[in-house]
Design a protein around this motif. Structure first.
Motif, PDB file in Angstrom:
ATOM      1  N   VAL A  47      69.575 -43.042  22.962  1.00  0.00           N
ATOM      2  CA  VAL A  47      69.937 -42.356  21.726  1.00  0.00           C
ATOM      3  C   VAL A  47      70.280 -40.909  22.041  1.00  0.00           C
ATOM      4  O   VAL A  47      69.488 -40.210  22.675  1.00  0.00           O
ATOM      5  N   LYS A  48      71.462 -40.458  21.619  1.00  0.00           N
ATOM      6  CA  LYS A  48      71.841 -39.054  21.783  1.00  0.00           C
ATOM      7  C   LYS A  48      71.153 -38.236  20.694  1.00  0.00           C
ATOM      8  O   LYS A  48      71.289 -38.507  19.506  1.00  0.00           O
ATOM      9  N   ILE A  49      70.422 -37.210  21.129  1.00  0.00           N
ATOM     10  CA  ILE A  49      69.592 -36.441  20.204  1.00  0.00           C
ATOM     11  C   ILE A  49      69.984 -34.967  20.216  1.00  0.00           C
ATOM     12  O   ILE A  49      70.150 -34.350  21.274  1.00  0.00           O
ATOM     13  N   ASP A  50      70.110 -34.420  19.028  1.00  0.00           N
ATOM     14  CA  ASP A  50      70.438 -33.014  18.817  1.00  0.00           C
ATOM     15  C   ASP A  50      69.330 -32.136  19.390  1.00  0.00           C
ATOM     16  O   ASP A  50      68.148 -32.495  19.349  1.00  0.00           O
ATOM     17  N   GLY A  92      65.636 -39.248  15.904  1.00  0.00           N
ATOM     18  CA  GLY A  92      66.702 -38.327  15.532  1.00  0.00           C
ATOM     19  C   GLY A  92      66.302 -36.875  15.654  1.00  0.00           C
ATOM     20  O   GLY A  92      65.200 -36.559  16.105  1.00  0.00           O
ATOM     21  N   PRO A  93      67.192 -35.971  15.259  1.00  0.00           N
ATOM     22  CA  PRO A  93      68.522 -36.209  14.698  1.00  0.00           C
ATOM     23  C   PRO A  93      69.499 -36.745  15.752  1.00  0.00           C
ATOM     24  O   PRO A  93      69.466 -36.317  16.903  1.00  0.00           O
ATOM     25  N   VAL A  94      70.336 -37.672  15.332  1.00  0.00           N
ATOM     26  CA  VAL A  94      71.303 -38.309  16.224  1.00  0.00           C
ATOM     27  C   VAL A  94      72.591 -37.494  16.228  1.00  0.00           C
ATOM     28  O   VAL A  94      73.069 -37.065  15.188  1.00  0.00           O
ATOM     29  N   ARG A  95      73.152 -37.289  17.430  1.00  0.00           N
ATOM     30  CA  ARG A  95      74.411 -36.547  17.543  1.00  0.00           C
ATOM     31  C   ARG A  95      75.419 -37.320  18.393  1.00  0.00           C
ATOM     32  O   ARG A  95      75.183 -38.444  18.805  1.00  0.00           O
ATOM     33  N   SER A  96      76.531 -36.682  18.697  1.00  0.00           N
ATOM     34  CA  SER A  96      77.672 -37.362  19.315  1.00  0.00           C
ATOM     35  C   SER A  96      77.519 -37.545  20.817  1.00  0.00           C
ATOM     36  O   SER A  96      76.753 -36.854  21.482  1.00  0.00           O
ATOM     37  N   ALA A 114      73.070 -45.468  20.880  1.00  0.00           N
ATOM     38  CA  ALA A 114      73.160 -45.015  19.494  1.00  0.00           C
ATOM     39  C   ALA A 114      73.632 -43.566  19.498  1.00  0.00           C
ATOM     40  O   ALA A 114      73.033 -42.716  20.164  1.00  0.00           O
ATOM     41  N   PHE A 115      74.705 -43.288  18.747  1.00  0.00           N
ATOM     42  CA  PHE A 115      75.259 -41.937  18.707  1.00  0.00           C
ATOM     43  C   PHE A 115      76.022 -41.778  17.397  1.00  0.00           C
ATOM     44  O   PHE A 115      76.398 -42.762  16.749  1.00  0.00           O
ATOM     45  N   SER A 116      76.272 -40.539  17.000  1.00  0.00           N
ATOM     46  CA  SER A 116      76.878 -40.305  15.687  1.00  0.00           C
ATOM     47  C   SER A 116      78.384 -40.403  15.693  1.00  0.00           C
ATOM     48  O   SER A 116      79.016 -40.500  14.644  1.00  0.00           O
TER      49      SER A 116
END
Length: 312
Positions: A47-50, A92-96, A114-116
């Motif tokens: 998961v990409k996380i901010d 999260g928060p999930v980012r790009s 998982a990414f935005s």
């Protein structure tokens, strides 16, 4: 010109354009990589996380098996959390996503990401990468939601179980990571700081908790419920970081972090620091960490691992 001839030429042109893009310099894909297997649930969930101030504290980061810290535009940092065991209720928060992520994830077997979203020119590479992409548009209804008391774009969260990802035991085996008793040698260490152009990470050893407590940009990192983030092992991996072909909406060029190759590293565990050597000969290979002298395997302490990509 006959209609079928025009259609055929158009199809050929589209295929050729896609091939040119996929095999352009800096690309992370090889000729053996094909489309995403639609039936694969993924042995790990990434998961990409901010990781800017308004995004903190993050949710679900403490449950990750591995946390990667990479440099993004304007010298800031972003995290990739990898789950190979238990899944928390919310992350999260999930980012790009970034191009760096595609090369990094190739060392995992059947990864789900998982990414935005992503920069439009990067989307074709994500579509053909050997992973299962799970942005909001491809996720089941209700998997993603806005909330957490944060403002957009720092308020997108995901319910990982709703993604129907299926992390399984052994999901980290392909990475080359090895876990075991503390090796001989090393030097006592109490604190280590890694600096990006506009971000920094500090890891402070807590003998009481037997963990490296994490601070980001000078503040102790905490979870949403108030707990402190800590790692059993911290890897400072020195890599090449250079400009990629992509940029953000403000025109800032996206850095590309090379995770294939070899170089120096610094491994922190059990209150000690070890000079190390890392090697990853190909994209589908894991990353092996050995002692700088003698090239003996350097096992990690059992528990959460943080890998920070520092510019060599």
């Amino acid at each position: 010109m006959r209609p079928w001839t025009q259609t055929r030429r158009t199809a050929v042109a589209v295929v050729a354009a896609a091939a040119t893009l996929a095999l352009a310099p800096g690309c992370t894909l090889s000729k053996t990589d094909g489309p995403n297997p639609p039936s694969s649930d993924g042995r790990i969930l990434a998961v990409k996380i901010d990781n800017v101030g308004p995004a903190r504290p993050q949710t679900g980061l403490d449950a990750a098996d591995v946390v990667y810290a990479e440099q993004v535009e304007a010298g800031l940092s972003r995290l990739m959390a990898v789950y190979a065991g238990r899944l928390p209720p919310v992350i999260g928060p999930v980012r790009s996503a970034r191009e760096t992520d595609l090369e990094l994830l190739r060392q995992f077997e059947d990864p789900a990401l998982a990414f935005s979203g992503a920069q439009s020119k990067l989307l074709p590479l994500i579509a053909t990468a050997p992973l299962r992409p799970l942005p909001p548009g491809k996720a089941p209804t209700g998997a993603y939601f806005r909330g957490g008391g944060k403002v957009a774009p720092h308020n997108l969260f995901v319910r990982p179980k709703a993604l129907k990802a299926d992390p399984r035991e052994g999901g980290l085996e392909s990475t080359g990571f090895r876990f075991g008793p503390r090796p001989k040698g090393g030097t006592p260490e109490r604190e280590e700081t890694v600096r990006f152009p506009a971000a920094r990470f500090t890891f402070s050893w807590s003998a009481e908790r037997q963990r490296w407590l994490v601070s980001m940009d000078g503040e102790r990192a905490r979870t949403t419920d108030g707990g402190t983030l800590g790692a059993s092992t911290v890897v400072v991996q020195y890599v090449k970081v250079h400009e990629s072909r992509f940029h953000d909406r403000s025109g800032n060029v996206t850095p590309f972090t090379e995770t294939v190759g070899s170089g120096k590293a610094r491994v922190l565990r059990d209150g000690r620091a070890y000079k190390a050597h890392w090697e990853r000969p190909a994209g589908r290979s894991g990353t092996e960490f050995t002692t700088e002298e003698g090239r003996r395997p350097l096992p990690f302490a059992k528990g959460q691992v943080w890998v920070v990509y520092a510019k060599a």
